[in-house]
Design an enzyme around this catalytic site. Structure first.
Site, PDB file in Angstrom:
ATOM      1  N   GLY A  56       0.840  -1.193   0.000  1.00 33.38           N
ATOM      2  CA  GLY A  56       0.000   0.000   0.000  1.00 33.38           C
ATOM      3  C   GLY A  56       0.869   1.234   0.000  1.00 33.38           C
ATOM      4  O   GLY A  56       2.065   1.147   0.303  1.00 33.38           O
ATOM      5  N   CYS A  83       5.415  -5.979   1.338  1.00 33.37           N
ATOM      6  CA  CYS A  83       5.702  -4.545   1.278  1.00 33.37           C
ATOM      7  C   CYS A  83       5.092  -3.811   2.482  1.00 33.37           C
ATOM      8  O   CYS A  83       5.527  -4.017   3.603  1.00 33.37           O
ATOM      9  CB  CYS A  83       5.247  -3.987  -0.069  1.00 33.37           C
ATOM     10  SG  CYS A  83       5.968  -2.392  -0.431  1.00 33.37           S
ATOM     11  N   TYR A  84       4.051  -2.995   2.292  1.00 32.55           N
ATOM     12  CA  TYR A  84       3.445  -2.318   3.452  1.00 32.55           C
ATOM     13  C   TYR A  84       3.017  -3.353   4.501  1.00 32.55           C
ATOM     14  O   TYR A  84       3.141  -3.117   5.704  1.00 32.55           O
ATOM     15  CB  TYR A  84       2.234  -1.488   3.005  1.00 32.55           C
ATOM     16  CG  TYR A  84       1.576  -0.722   4.137  1.00 32.55           C
ATOM     17  CD1 TYR A  84       2.081   0.501   4.553  1.00 32.55           C
ATOM     18  CD2 TYR A  84       0.461  -1.235   4.800  1.00 32.55           C
ATOM     19  CE1 TYR A  84       1.491   1.201   5.604  1.00 32.55           C
ATOM     20  CE2 TYR A  84      -0.142  -0.543   5.852  1.00 32.55           C
ATOM     21  CZ  TYR A  84       0.384   0.677   6.244  1.00 32.55           C
ATOM     22  OH  TYR A  84      -0.197   1.358   7.277  1.00 32.55           O
ATOM     23  N   HIS A 172       7.847  -7.712  -4.137  1.00 34.62           N
ATOM     24  CA  HIS A 172       6.531  -8.171  -4.602  1.00 34.62           C
ATOM     25  C   HIS A 172       6.641  -9.520  -5.325  1.00 34.62           C
ATOM     26  O   HIS A 172       6.940  -9.547  -6.516  1.00 34.62           O
ATOM     27  CB  HIS A 172       5.924  -7.128  -5.542  1.00 34.62           C
ATOM     28  CG  HIS A 172       5.515  -5.882  -4.820  1.00 34.62           C
ATOM     29  ND1 HIS A 172       4.277  -5.734  -4.237  1.00 34.62           N
ATOM     30  CD2 HIS A 172       6.198  -4.742  -4.539  1.00 34.62           C
ATOM     31  CE1 HIS A 172       4.199  -4.561  -3.652  1.00 34.62           C
ATOM     32  NE2 HIS A 172       5.363  -3.931  -3.812  1.00 34.62           N
ATOM     33  N   GLU A 174       4.326 -11.300  -6.316  1.00 34.33           N
ATOM     34  CA  GLU A 174       3.201 -11.483  -7.246  1.00 34.33           C
ATOM     35  C   GLU A 174       3.468 -10.912  -8.632  1.00 34.33           C
ATOM     36  O   GLU A 174       2.776 -11.254  -9.579  1.00 34.33           O
ATOM     37  CB  GLU A 174       1.928 -10.856  -6.653  1.00 34.33           C
ATOM     38  CG  GLU A 174       1.899  -9.326  -6.578  1.00 34.33           C
ATOM     39  CD  GLU A 174       2.613  -8.740  -5.359  1.00 34.33           C
ATOM     40  OE1 GLU A 174       3.433  -9.453  -4.752  1.00 34.33           O
ATOM     41  OE2 GLU A 174       2.380  -7.564  -5.036  1.00 34.33           O
ATOM     42  N   ASP A 230     -19.213 -13.111 -21.065  1.00 36.76           N
ATOM     43  CA  ASP A 230     -19.755 -13.081 -19.706  1.00 36.76           C
ATOM     44  C   ASP A 230     -21.226 -13.498 -19.685  1.00 36.76           C
ATOM     45  O   ASP A 230     -21.625 -14.372 -18.916  1.00 36.76           O
ATOM     46  CB  ASP A 230     -19.602 -11.689 -19.062  1.00 36.76           C
ATOM     47  CG  ASP A 230     -18.163 -11.224 -19.044  1.00 36.76           C
ATOM     48  OD1 ASP A 230     -17.277 -12.072 -19.249  1.00 36.76           O
ATOM     49  OD2 ASP A 230     -17.922 -10.015 -18.837  1.00 36.76           O
ATOM     50  N   LYS A 371     -11.647 -12.362 -15.223  1.00 35.79           N
ATOM     51  CA  LYS A 371     -11.968 -12.617 -16.635  1.00 35.79           C
ATOM     52  C   LYS A 371     -11.325 -13.915 -17.165  1.00 35.79           C
ATOM     53  O   LYS A 371     -11.961 -14.683 -17.878  1.00 35.79           O
ATOM     54  CB  LYS A 371     -11.482 -11.421 -17.463  1.00 35.79           C
ATOM     55  CG  LYS A 371     -11.941 -11.424 -18.890  1.00 35.79           C
ATOM     56  CD  LYS A 371     -13.320 -10.843 -18.996  1.00 35.79           C
ATOM     57  CE  LYS A 371     -13.812 -10.789 -20.410  1.00 35.79           C
ATOM     58  NZ  LYS A 371     -15.156 -10.202 -20.461  1.00 35.79           N
TER      59      LYS A 371
END
Ligand code: XMP
Length: 515
Positions: A56, A83-84, A172, A174, A230, A371
């Site tokens: 963040g 991180c944060y 990070h 990710e 969708d 998605k």
């Protein structure tokens, strides 16, 4: 959701929070994002198996920095702070966090300080390139936390308390720029937290069907179909759940692509025994669009007319109590700030306002999916490729690709040109490589020469872009031979066009659509 393992990601506002959720799901573990103001009881009620504290933009220790109830650590759940999230763990457990002399942003080389389950399956046991993005740094770890890695700039780039199963990384894992980042996440999920990879699209389908059956009971549902992925997945899932008590309505608004309404209806009828009504309302839409040039007014007219037609059709089906919508997980989380829920939930294009007007209850079976997961569900459900890989097509359709006034003649020109673009993208195998590719009809004429004759005709612009989520996009570096073929064919085959141009703008600052 009937899964045993569930990771709750507590969001402190990082731009990567959604990415953490997607990576964990890619590892086969269900994950959900919740704002950092979540209370302890609310968190307990979610029955998480592990927690991730996201990054963040804030600094810990300031009066307005987002915090979390420290009692969450008494739940004895495995925790990974990123991180944060790492700084917060250090802060709560009594370590020291200070602003860094230099903000560290970008690639760094991580060196391991000691063995840890967090590094267990890494192939490179010496060092790793990782992605950093932070202004504060942990200067001293809390008591009972071991330093697990460092970089040239940061003495404590990862730390952990093996007994408590609380781990934290400054970088990070990710993001794709962190080498073997997925292995670090896997180590946390499977080696440290001992979770089961029981989130799969077939388990989703099973549990979505049974929960929809339970929710809807013996009542009837109406669903708007557009031919996009969708709404098609929503319809096929609901059809599996409640069969003929699902009523699908496909509205042809007169600004669909060449033959699209008919084709979608026929293909769906061929593959699935849906209760599908194809409503041809072209006249009603086109007469209201006559003489309209402003794109926002075009959108409003199409939106309102859609609601009117849909309402009328749905009203003629006796006993309908539910409206099915294709809301996806990013729509749900984007409408909730990390500081807490906001009142507005983004409504699905074209059907906004419908549930209130018709007094219907909402069923949104894709609310938990990203998605790419919807595409996987579509494949599992046996939905044909033309739906699975269809480019996004805006609700207001060709109306916002005809710049200025919409006339039947101009629609005809754009449909022919657009059909050539679609054909050539498919024929060259570029259709699946690009996010969207289409033609736009410009409101101007230019001079050309055909044979011995001077011409004064329309210009078609080609817009072919690459993107992952339509938030940003870049023009596709599609081979010039394909562009040449598209241009030749349009100018030769579409009467009224003597010039084709290629749009080389990125988003931002341009948008994907021209209106
Ligand atoms: P822009 O033009 O904003 O488009 O870069 C981003 C994505 O959204 C689609 N789009 C729309 N979809 N109704 C829709 O259903 C609309 O009014 C609309 N405007 C843009 C666009 O095709 C792209 O995928």
């Amino acid at each position: 959701m009937q899964v045993q393992s569930k990771v709750v990601i507590i969001d402190f506002g990082s731009q990567y929070t959604q990415l953490i959720a997607r990576r964990i799901r890619e590892a086969g573990v269900y994950s959900e994002i919740h704002p950092c103001v979540i209370g302890l009881d609310e968190l307990k009620a979610l029955e998480p198996s592990a927690l991730v504290l996201s990054g963040g933009p804030a600094s810990v220790g300031l009066s307005d920095s987002p915090l979390i109830d420290p009692d969450i650590f008494d739940l004895n759940l495995p925790v990974l702070g990123i991180c944060y999230g790492m700084q917060l763990i250090a802060h709560i457990f009594g370590g020291s966090v200070q602003p860094s002399v230099n903000r560290e942003y970008g690639r760094s080389i991580l060196e391991f300080a000691q063995d840890s389950p967090l590094w267990d399956t890494l192939q490179d046991k010496d060092k790793l390139t990782v992605w950093m993005s932070h202004g504060d740094t942990v200067l001293a770890p809390p008591v009972d936390f071991e330093i697990l890695a460092r970089t040239a700039n940061v003495e404590i780039a990862a730390m952990g308390n093996q007994e408590k199963k609380v781990y934290a990384v400054q970088f990070h894992p990710e993001v794709a720029h962190t080498e073997e980042g997925f292995r670090i996440l896997h180590n946390f999920l499977f080696k440290i937290a001992g979770l089961k990879p029981d989130w799969s699209m077939s388990s989703f389908i099973e549990s979505a069907i049974s929960s929809m059956r339970e929710k809807i009971g013996n009542e009837h549902v109406v669903c708007g179909l557009s031919g996009g992925i969708d709404s098609t997945v929503v319809a096929v899932l609901l059809h599996r759940a409640i069969g003929k008590r699902l009523h699908c309505i496909l509205v042809d608004n007169g600004v669909l692509r060449h033959g699209e309404g008919q084709e979608v209806a026929e293909t769906l009828n061929k593959h699935f025994d849906l209760n599908l009504k194809y409503v041809q309302a072209q006249e009603r839409f086109l007469s209201r669009l006559e003489g309209v040039e402003d794109p926002e007014i075009k959108r409003k007219i199409i939106g309102h007319t859609f609601i009117e037609v849909f309402d009328q059709e749905a009203g003629s089906i006796p006993g309908v109590k539910w409206l099915a919508q294709g809301t996806l997980y990013p729509d749900v989380i984007e409408s909730v700030s990390f500081k807490g829920p906001s009142a507005v939930i983004k409504s699905h294009h074209n059907v906004g306002g419908l549930p209130e007007k018709m007094n219907l209850k909402l069923v949104e079976p894709l609310r938990e999916l990203f998605k790419d997961e919807v595409r996987k569900v579509a494949v599992e459900l046996g939905i044909p490729d033309i739906f699975v890989w269809r480019h996004p097509f805006p609700g207001p359709g060709l109306a916002i690709r005809i710049i200025g006034e919409i006339t039947t003649e101009r629609l005809e020109i754009l449909r022919k040109a657009d059909r050539i673009v679609q054909n050539e993208l498919h024929a060259s195998d570029w259709y699946r490589k690009v996010w969207q590719g289409f033609a736009v009809l410009l409101p101007l004429k230019t001079v050309g020469v055909m044979g011995d004759e001077r011409t004064y005709e329309n210009v078609i612009a080609l817009r072919i872009v690459e993107s992952v989520d339509a938030m940003t996009a870049d023009w596709s570096r599609i081979p010039s031979e394909i562009l040449a073929r598209i241009s030749n064919r349009i100018i030769n085959e579409v009467q009224g066009v003597n010039r084709v141009v290629f749009d080389i703008s990125s988003k931002p600052p341009s948008t994907i659509e021209w209106e």
